[in-house]
Enzyme design. Structure first.
Site, PDB file in Angstrom:
ATOM      1  N   HIS A  98       0.834  -1.197   0.000  1.00 13.31           N
ATOM      2  CA  HIS A  98       0.000   0.000   0.000  1.00 13.31           C
ATOM      3  C   HIS A  98       0.877   1.259   0.000  1.00 13.31           C
ATOM      4  CE1 HIS A  98      -3.516   2.325   2.108  1.00 13.31           C
ATOM      5  NE2 HIS A  98      -3.255   2.781   0.910  1.00 13.31           N
ATOM      6  N   GLU A 101       2.532   1.590  -3.307  1.00 13.98           N
ATOM      7  CA  GLU A 101       1.583   2.121  -4.308  1.00 13.98           C
ATOM      8  C   GLU A 101       1.573   3.648  -4.261  1.00 13.98           C
ATOM      9  OE1 GLU A 101      -2.638   3.637  -4.129  1.00 13.98           O
ATOM     10  OE2 GLU A 101      -2.681   1.583  -3.360  1.00 13.98           O
ATOM     11  N   HIS A 102       1.584   4.211  -3.051  1.00 17.57           N
ATOM     12  CA  HIS A 102       1.615   5.669  -2.910  1.00 17.57           C
ATOM     13  C   HIS A 102       2.957   6.241  -3.369  1.00 17.57           C
ATOM     14  CE1 HIS A 102      -1.904   6.819  -0.156  1.00 17.57           C
ATOM     15  NE2 HIS A 102      -2.089   5.542  -0.437  1.00 17.57           N
ATOM     16  N   GLU A 199      -4.609   7.130   6.956  1.00 20.66           N
ATOM     17  CA  GLU A 199      -5.660   6.511   6.143  1.00 20.66           C
ATOM     18  C   GLU A 199      -6.144   5.213   6.789  1.00 20.66           C
ATOM     19  OE1 GLU A 199      -6.226   4.204   1.861  1.00 20.66           O
ATOM     20  OE2 GLU A 199      -4.409   5.357   2.210  1.00 20.66           O
TER      21      GLU A 199
END
Length: 1027
Positions: A98, A101-102, A199
């Site tokens: 994750h 991905e950012h 998040e």
């Protein structure tokens, strides 16, 4: 749109004269000319397969040097899509896929500027740009209707995923970091910060998300599914920068990649660019990312977990969730998975399904448990069934009901008529055309393809339906045998229960504090100094103006100057205006109607959303609610009703209030669909208290569950409540007021009084008075549709006496699609209501909720759609988001998202999402206004904001939705073209003038709302209302 596409075609021809298949042929025809074994730009064609039921041709290829897999779906669709996905299989919960991905989207070798992904949102006409992290893959898709834009975005995406910078400061910003609470004060405490960190803290305030995550972790405990791919907040701080870079090296390699392209652009162009820009620089490796099959259990297992309390639960004593979960087949066995997905639908969908009857109507809970039904996102599929909103003591009852129901289905099977209804639903899904079909297909094949399944076989839905029918014919107990195999014989069965703990969030906070203390204690003085210096360095980097000139960009001149016109024909059926829009709807008919609420008494208004929610589910005419549901499934693709509030395009104090009726069906079923509407309008049932109780509880649960995902929407609706008359009604219908009202109704012991109110609403709404209709269908179907609509309208009631509007100020506006429309179309009007005495006022509301993050909305009243300043404000919102708010709220503040937007109702809104800050974010909103007023942006920034706005203005419209802007909002093509010209004409000075005119503190009327944890500073401020 058409001209823009043609311009793209000319560009492609000029660049690639070798693309002989492109000339004069449809996308599918060109694709059929490829031959297995053919070599194209480093790729070899493996298979070419037409799939006529989806109007596409699939071309499967592989890259010669790296083994990268490629699927091209040729279809006559100008909204072209690209996606690349990697199998990402973490073995811990640090959230490495994750965070990666950012971070890959924060700069690359060819495009080293910070955040090229977000910058491309303003340099492109993309119809979609995003990235997703699933449990076992990461996907990077984009779509656009412009050929040049496609090449630009492809270049940026390829460089991002294969050659990212992966700078340490980007890892700090996007993932996690230790930083001083005030980065400029070394004496302020050290705390955890980071976008993904915040998040995921926000994500796990959603109890459904908590349950789903544990379900997967515990049902599939042997490999990657036992961890949290998105990141467990307490584990995220264990991830190092070095580990992130190593994960990229092993997982983001072409040998571990699957490329997907869709649309009408030529395949050769894509292959050439992908090979030359990326794949030619790699050699084949063994990525070693495969997921082994889960070892099957010898006996069932049970687990219990805790979660936060739900302050909106209709019964505080009933907050437990329990489900029973069964591991099923391999996802790569496409027919078995297809069969099990149908079986799952038959078992849980709709009031006629066995589990709905046994669980939902048992009066034990509020709704099915999260993930109920068939789940095909992992290597092995699974089925989940259970209830939420139950008393903890009823857990054993729920489990017993589940076992009993499974045994009954295994013994008695499923009614043939329900199977036919489900296959009819599939037929409609294949015929219905969406604007994001490419993205739908990419997502549909992703999981199966990720585990070496055949994506083309997955697309052959028609073949699977035929085979399914054949299996049923050969063995009438085909589905019963599956029930026995997977739900009775199999021992891989896991029961999960979740109950609230009032201390849950306190315990989470305590564990975070302990983790923080442990990290801080381990720091040397030198490391503390480095943290302080790096914090300052990050702020300097975030504050430094960015040179994005290395990035490709379209120009404003690339935007089509004129809109494509939509032909509308407005006629009358009796005294009801009907808008007909002939479109290539692929054998489907789409019906809508709007009925006015102008005469509805004010005391009934709060119940309108509930009326809309239940009116198609209570039974009608000769049908009880089960029979009604069955008829709807057999003859329609769905029938829905929703509230309708539209602010006037020229006056913010005037608005239309009504109810919208929508449905769709196959051509052959139009008479049956309109008969159902006739029965609903003429003879709705309002006599079943238990049925209403079930529907109200489900609605209350759904609303409560939706708050963590849509908190910023609720905050924005609340903030706009006191700024316009329509805003007040919007809060009543869709805001926190509605959430609380449905909760109160769900708590009521008797439903009789509510049924009586709904029955009264019917007398004002289910009439042909003050109604208008619309039909979208093929030209050939229009004569039949016209007769059916006339028959329907002739058969429904009118008011026996003339009713006056409750609000005395009524404004009639023409519904003609153009100023030069026919005399008949000019007769058609919309009746709006206004309040000339309305005075907007400021209000600040804080909803104190047990969340660790905030959702913030601040709204300012500006101007309506046709006002000359509306275009300037629309571009201003985009420029403020891209050039100021994104950096301040997301990069510096650590919120997952934030920005500014101008809505159709003239409300200029600021918002933030999963935000660790509250009052400081409100200060940022004001700083953004000051920044805009100072004019600290360039002409390039203005042009980029225009591109971003036009990508939304020109987003594709499906045949089913053509003409809806006119029908629902009263916006004609002439008005849209004028607005378009105003957008083109916006200048730098227009933006600073609009900022000064509408966003100056003290001169504008603002509304503010925050959903989030208790806040001492807000509590001490008497200007805040605390709920």
């Amino acid at each position: 749109m058409i001209r823009q596409c043609r311009a793209g075609l000319r560009l492609c021809r000029a660049l690639y004269q070798t693309s002989y298949r492109w000339h004069g042929k449809s996308a599918c025809e060109r694709a059929l000319r490829y031959a297995p074994g053919e070599s194209i730009h480093g790729f070899t064609v493996n298979e070419v397969t037409p799939v006529p039921e989806l109007f596409l041709t699939a071309v499967k290829l592989s890259h010669d040097n790296t083994g990268a897999k490629y699927l091209h779906v040729a279809r006559e669709d100008s909204n072209n899509l690209f996606s690349v996905q990697f199998r990402t299989t973490p073995l811990d919960s640090t959230g490495v896929p994750h965070i990666l991905e950012h971070t890959v989207l924060c700069g690359s070798q060819k495009y080293p500027c910070r955040d090229p992904f977000f910058k491309m949102l303003n340099r492109s006409l993309s119809t979609f740009m995003n990235a997703f992290t699933a449990s076992d893959y990461t996907m990077y898709p984009f779509s656009t209707q412009n050929a040049k834009d496609f090449q630009n975005l492809l270049s940026v995406y390829l460089d991002a995923v294969f050659f990212p910078c992966l700078r340490e400061l980007d890892f700090w910003q996007e993932g996690w970091r230790l930083e001083h609470e005030n980065p400029e004060d070394p004496n302020s405490p050290l705390i955890f910060k980071g976008i993904v960190f915040n998040e995921m803290k926000g994500a796990f305030t959603d109890n459904e998300k908590v349950f789903s995550q544990h379900l997967q972790n515990k049902l599939l405990p042997d490999h990657t599914y036992s961890v949290v791919s998105g990141g467990e907040p307490l584990n995220i701080p264990d991830l190092t920068w070095e580990q992130l870079k190593q994960f990229h090296a092993t997982h983001y390699h072409p040998s571990n990649a699957r490329f997907f392209t869709y649309g009408n652009l030529p395949l050769e162009i894509h292959l050439k660019q992908i090979h030359e820009d990326a794949l030619s620089k790699f050699e084949r490796i063994d990525p070693k990312t495969s997921v082994p099959p889960q070892e099957r259990w010898q006996s069932p297992r049970e687990y219990s977990i805790s979660c936060g309390t739900d302050s909106f639960a209709s019964d505080p004593e009933k907050q437990t969730t329990v489900s029973v979960n069964f591991l099923l087949s391999e996802i790569t066995d496409t027919f078995e998975a297809f069969t099990l997905s149908l079986l799952s639908s038959l078992m849980v969908d709709g009031p006629n399904s066995p589990f709905y009857k046994a669980l939902i109507e048992a009066n034990l809970g509020t709704d099915f448990s999260p993930d109920t039904g068939f789940n095909n996102y992992t290597r092995e599929t699974y089925f989940s069934i259970g209830l939420q909103g139950i008393n903890k003591e009823d857990s054993e009852k729920v489990k017993a009901i589940i076992n009993k129901t499974i045994n009954e289905v295994a013994e008695h099977g499923i009614e043939a008529e329900r199977i036919e209804a489900l296959l009819h639903k599939l037929e409609i899904q294949m015929k219905h055309q969406s604007t994001s079909f490419g993205l739908t297909l990419a997502s549909y094949v992703a999981s199966c393809w990720n585990h070496e399944g055949d994506p083309v076989d997955l697309l052959k839905i028609g073949d699977k339906i035929s085979r399914f029918r054949e299996c049923l014919k050969e063995n009438p107990k085909f589905l019963q045998d599956k029930v026995k195999q997977y739900f009775q014989v199999s021992q891989h069965r896991m029961t999960l229960s979740m109950s609230p703990d009032e201390q849950h969030y306190d315990k989470e906070a305590q564990l975070e504090a302990e983790k923080l203390t442990q990290k801080v204690k381990a720091l040397s003085e030198e490391e503390r100094k480095q943290i302080y210096e790096k914090g300052l360095e990050l702020i300097r980097l975030q504050s430094k103006p960015q040179d994005a000139s290395c990035l490709p960009a379209l120009k404003v001149s690339d935007i089509e100057p004129k809109i494509p016109l939509t032909d509308l024909d407005i006629t009358y059926a009796g005294d009801v205006p009907v808008q007909y829009c002939a479109q290539p709807t692929n054998g489907m008919v789409y019906f809508r109607a709007v009925s006015s609420l102008n005469t509805l008494p004010e005391e009934l208004k709060p119940y309108v959303p509930l009326f809309c929610s239940v009116i198609t589910k209570l039974g009608c005419g000769v049908y009880n609610y089960r029979e009604q549901a069955q008829q709807m499934e057999l003859t329609t693709g769905g029938m829905s009703v929703c509230p309708h509030i539209i602010t006037d395009d020229s006056n913010l104090d005037t608005y239309e209030q009504g109810v919208v009726f929508s449905s769709l069906c196959l051509d052959r079923n139009l008479p049956d669909m309109m008969h159902l509407w006739s029965e609903i309008f003429n003879s709705p049932h309002f006599d079943d208290e238990e049925r209403l109780r079930v529907l109200v509880r489900m609605s209350a649960q759904e609303m409560s569950n939706g708050i963590p995902d849509s908190g910023h929407v609720y905050a924005s609706i609340r903030a706009g409540r006191t700024l316009t008359p329509a805003g007040e009604l919007q809060e009543l219908f869709s805001g926190m007021d509605q959430v609380k009202m449905i909760k109160r109704i769900a708590e009521m012991p008797e439903m009789g009084p509510i049924l009586r109110k709904l029955s009264r609403i019917r007398k004002y709404v289910l009439l042909s008075d003050n109604m208008r209709c619309s039909v979208n269908a093929t030209p050939q179907q229009m004569p039949v549709a016209s007769k059916e609509i006339e028959h329907f309208l002739a058969g429904i009631s009118r008011s026996k006496k003339e009713r006056k509007s409750i609000r005395p100020h009524v404004v009639e506006k023409s519904s003609s699609p153009s100023s030069s429309g026919s005399e008949i179309s000019r007769r058609a009007t919309r009746k709006l209501v206004g309040d000339p005495t309305f005075k907007p006022c400021q209000m600040k509301t804080h909803f104190s909720l047990s969340f660790p993050v905030n959702y913030i909305g601040e709204c300012v009243r500006t101007v309506p759609y046709t006002h000359p300043d509306y275009a300037s404000l629309r571009i201003l919102a985009r420029i403020m988001t891209a050039k100021f708010l994104h950096g301040e709220i997301r990069e510096k503040g650590g919120a997952y998202g934030g920005g500014a937007k101008l809505s159709f109702d003239g409300i200029f809104g600021f918002y933030s999402y999963r935000d660790p800050n509250s009052l400081s974010t409100l200060s940022t909103f004001q700083k953004a206004a000051d920044w805009a007023k100072s004019g600290q942006f360039t002409q390039q920034d203005v042009d980029e904001a225009k591109l971003s706005v036009f990508s939304a203005v020109d987003s594709p419209i499906a045949p089913s939705d053509k003409g809806m802007n006119h029908f629902l909002h009263g916006i004609s093509d002439e008005m849209k073209q004028k607005h378009r010209e105003q957008l083109f004409a916006v200048t730098h000075s227009d933006l600073t003038n609009a900022s000064n005119k509408y966003l100056t503190a003290g001169q504008c009327t603002r509304g503010t709302a925050i959903l989030g944890p208790e806040n001492r500073n807000i509590a001490k401020d008497p200007s805040w209302i605390i709920r």
